[in-house]
Design a protein around this motif. Structure first.
Motif, PDB file in Angstrom:
ATOM      1  N   ALA A 138       9.014   0.404   3.335  1.00  0.00           N
ATOM      2  CA  ALA A 138      10.250   0.600   2.576  1.00  0.00           C
ATOM      3  C   ALA A 138      10.034   1.688   1.548  1.00  0.00           C
ATOM      4  CB  ALA A 138      10.667  -0.698   1.893  1.00  0.00           C
ATOM      5  N   SER A 139      11.105   2.433   1.265  1.00  0.00           N
ATOM      6  CA  SER A 139      11.058   3.489   0.254  1.00  0.00           C
ATOM      7  C   SER A 139      11.905   3.065  -0.937  1.00  0.00           C
ATOM      8  CB  SER A 139      11.588   4.802   0.823  1.00  0.00           C
ATOM      9  OG  SER A 139      10.730   5.250   1.844  1.00  0.00           O
ATOM     10  N   PHE A 140      11.449   3.422  -2.141  1.00  0.00           N
ATOM     11  CA  PHE A 140      12.127   3.054  -3.370  1.00  0.00           C
ATOM     12  C   PHE A 140      12.238   4.264  -4.273  1.00  0.00           C
ATOM     13  CE2 PHE A 140       9.591  -0.512  -1.881  1.00  0.00           C
ATOM     14  CZ  PHE A 140      10.528  -1.533  -1.810  1.00  0.00           C
ATOM     15  N   VAL A 141      13.383   4.402  -4.915  1.00  0.00           N
ATOM     16  CA  VAL A 141      13.544   5.396  -5.968  1.00  0.00           C
ATOM     17  C   VAL A 141      13.206   4.674  -7.262  1.00  0.00           C
ATOM     18  CG1 VAL A 141      15.139   6.900  -7.197  1.00  0.00           C
ATOM     19  CG2 VAL A 141      15.303   6.672  -4.702  1.00  0.00           C
ATOM     20  N   VAL A 142      12.172   5.140  -7.932  1.00  0.00           N
ATOM     21  CA  VAL A 142      11.649   4.482  -9.126  1.00  0.00           C
ATOM     22  C   VAL A 142      12.460   4.900 -10.346  1.00  0.00           C
ATOM     23  CG1 VAL A 142       9.581   4.198 -10.545  1.00  0.00           C
ATOM     24  CG2 VAL A 142       9.379   4.400  -8.061  1.00  0.00           C
ATOM     25  N   THR A 143      12.814   3.918 -11.198  1.00  0.00           N
ATOM     26  CA  THR A 143      13.636   4.176 -12.380  1.00  0.00           C
ATOM     27  C   THR A 143      12.938   5.108 -13.358  1.00  0.00           C
ATOM     28  OG1 THR A 143      14.603   1.987 -12.101  1.00  0.00           O
ATOM     29  CG2 THR A 143      14.968   3.064 -14.209  1.00  0.00           C
ATOM     30  N   ASP A 144      11.667   4.875 -13.657  1.00  0.00           N
ATOM     31  CA  ASP A 144      10.902   5.703 -14.588  1.00  0.00           C
ATOM     32  C   ASP A 144       9.874   6.503 -13.781  1.00  0.00           C
ATOM     33  OD1 ASP A 144       9.446   6.877 -16.611  1.00  0.00           O
ATOM     34  OD2 ASP A 144       8.922   4.989 -17.614  1.00  0.00           O
TER      35      ASP A 144
ATOM     36  N   GLN B 213      -1.688   7.691  -3.326  1.00  0.00           N
ATOM     37  CA  GLN B 213      -1.480   7.396  -1.912  1.00  0.00           C
ATOM     38  C   GLN B 213      -2.668   6.589  -1.401  1.00  0.00           C
ATOM     39  OE1 GLN B 213      -0.579  10.802   0.473  1.00  0.00           O
ATOM     40  NE2 GLN B 213      -0.434   9.617   2.353  1.00  0.00           N
ATOM     41  N   GLY B 214      -2.383   5.524  -0.658  1.00  0.00           N
ATOM     42  CA  GLY B 214      -3.426   4.644  -0.138  1.00  0.00           C
ATOM     43  C   GLY B 214      -3.802   3.529  -1.106  1.00  0.00           C
TER      44      GLY B 214
ATOM     45  N   ILE C 230       0.861  -1.185   0.000  1.00  0.00           N
ATOM     46  CA  ILE C 230       0.000   0.000   0.000  1.00  0.00           C
ATOM     47  C   ILE C 230       0.900   1.239   0.000  1.00  0.00           C
ATOM     48  CG2 ILE C 230      -1.789   1.276   1.257  1.00  0.00           C
ATOM     49  CD1 ILE C 230      -2.728  -1.449   0.172  1.00  0.00           C
ATOM     50  N   VAL C 231       0.588   2.196  -0.877  1.00  0.00           N
ATOM     51  CA  VAL C 231       1.377   3.423  -0.992  1.00  0.00           C
ATOM     52  C   VAL C 231       1.139   4.297   0.235  1.00  0.00           C
ATOM     53  CG1 VAL C 231       1.776   5.520  -2.336  1.00  0.00           C
ATOM     54  CG2 VAL C 231       1.284   3.354  -3.505  1.00  0.00           C
ATOM     55  N   GLU C 232       2.199   4.606   0.943  1.00  0.00           N
ATOM     56  CA  GLU C 232       2.120   5.503   2.100  1.00  0.00           C
ATOM     57  C   GLU C 232       2.369   6.937   1.671  1.00  0.00           C
ATOM     58  OE1 GLU C 232       1.070   4.598   5.090  1.00  0.00           O
ATOM     59  OE2 GLU C 232       0.887   2.546   4.369  1.00  0.00           O
ATOM     60  N   SER C 233       3.363   7.116   0.760  1.00  0.00           N
ATOM     61  CA  SER C 233       3.659   8.465   0.277  1.00  0.00           C
ATOM     62  C   SER C 233       4.359   8.394  -1.075  1.00  0.00           C
ATOM     63  CB  SER C 233       4.522   9.237   1.281  1.00  0.00           C
ATOM     64  OG  SER C 233       5.787   8.629   1.397  1.00  0.00           O
ATOM     65  N   ILE C 234       4.249   9.501  -1.811  1.00  0.00           N
ATOM     66  CA  ILE C 234       4.893   9.637  -3.116  1.00  0.00           C
ATOM     67  C   ILE C 234       5.660  10.948  -3.099  1.00  0.00           C
ATOM     68  CG2 ILE C 234       4.545   9.856  -5.601  1.00  0.00           C
ATOM     69  CD1 ILE C 234       1.809   8.417  -5.150  1.00  0.00           C
ATOM     70  N   ASP C 235       6.948  10.913  -3.464  1.00  0.00           N
ATOM     71  CA  ASP C 235       7.777  12.114  -3.544  1.00  0.00           C
ATOM     72  C   ASP C 235       8.185  12.288  -5.000  1.00  0.00           C
ATOM     73  OD1 ASP C 235       9.771  14.056  -3.527  1.00  0.00           O
ATOM     74  OD2 ASP C 235      10.576  13.407  -1.590  1.00  0.00           O
ATOM     75  N   LEU C 236       7.420  13.110  -5.735  1.00  0.00           N
ATOM     76  CA  LEU C 236       7.677  13.305  -7.165  1.00  0.00           C
ATOM     77  C   LEU C 236       9.042  13.940  -7.425  1.00  0.00           C
ATOM     78  CD1 LEU C 236       4.128  14.457  -8.323  1.00  0.00           C
ATOM     79  CD2 LEU C 236       5.201  12.230  -8.673  1.00  0.00           C
TER      80      LEU C 236
ATOM     81  N   THR D 290       4.035   0.114   2.299  1.00  0.00           N
ATOM     82  CA  THR D 290       3.931  -0.803   3.436  1.00  0.00           C
ATOM     83  C   THR D 290       3.430  -2.136   2.900  1.00  0.00           C
ATOM     84  OG1 THR D 290       3.423   0.998   4.954  1.00  0.00           O
ATOM     85  CG2 THR D 290       2.842  -1.215   5.684  1.00  0.00           C
ATOM     86  N   ASP D 291       4.136  -3.226   3.260  1.00  0.00           N
ATOM     87  CA  ASP D 291       3.721  -4.553   2.775  1.00  0.00           C
ATOM     88  C   ASP D 291       2.701  -5.181   3.715  1.00  0.00           C
ATOM     89  OD1 ASP D 291       5.097  -5.661   4.960  1.00  0.00           O
ATOM     90  OD2 ASP D 291       6.742  -6.431   3.750  1.00  0.00           O
TER      91      ASP D 291
END
Length: 169
Positions: free
Chosen positions: A67-73, A82-83, A46-52, A60-61
């Motif tokens: 966990a936070s991830f830097v997305v390639t695209d 979010q949510g 579930i998406v907790e936050s998005i940092d454009l 959150t699994d």
């Protein structure tokens, strides 16, 4: 036999004993020096936050781990909310070589033992000394023909990780 001859015999015996495990891993010939592979990890959460600005998403699994991830695209971030439930796919390239030490690895390197081999798909099932079983797939399945269960391998991961995120169905 004199003392020096006995020492030489003991040293030769120790060398032979220590190399036997590595000789027995190859099936009908020498192992390849190394080969290219990739490791793919997929998860949902579930998406907790998005940092454009940073092209990052925090998820959150199902176990409550965050966990936070830097997305390639970064265009992928425009497709999620979010949510919302998301599917994350991480792919990392690696070079697999044959371990001849008891090195426990580093952040970029993992030493593991081959548990199973799927010669058709090119997938190796690997078990590190400490940690869960994982899979890695080669782009060169023909290089797996000499590998047998129990072969020690060293996986050297590339620093670049490709991460994609999409809305889960």
């Amino acid at each position: 036999m004199n003392v020096n001859s006995l020492k030489v015999v003991k040293i030769c015996t120790a060398v032979l004993i220590s190399t036997i495990p590595f000789l027995s891993f190859a099936a009908d010939g020498p192992l390849p020096k190394s080969f290219e592979a990739s490791s793919t990890l997929q998860a949902e959460g579930i998406v907790e936050s998005i940092d454009l600005a940073k092209s990052a998403v925090t998820v959150t699994d199902s176990n409550g781990s965050e966990a936070s991830f830097v997305v390639t695209d970064s265009a992928d971030l425009g497709k999620i909310r979010q949510g919302g439930k998301v599917h994350i796919r991480m792919m990392r390239n690696a070079t697999v070589s044959f371990a001849h030490t008891q090195n426990t690895g580093s952040a970029q390197t993992v030493v593991a033992e081959v548990q199973d081999i799927d010669h058709q798909s090119g997938v190796l099932t690997l078990k590190p000394a400490h940690g869960p079983v994982f899979h890695i797939q080669t782009r060169e399945p023909e290089k797996l023909s000499k590998i047998v269960r129990g072969t020690p391998v060293e996986i050297n991961y590339a620093q670049q990780v490709n991460i994609a995120v999409s809305a889960a169905q």
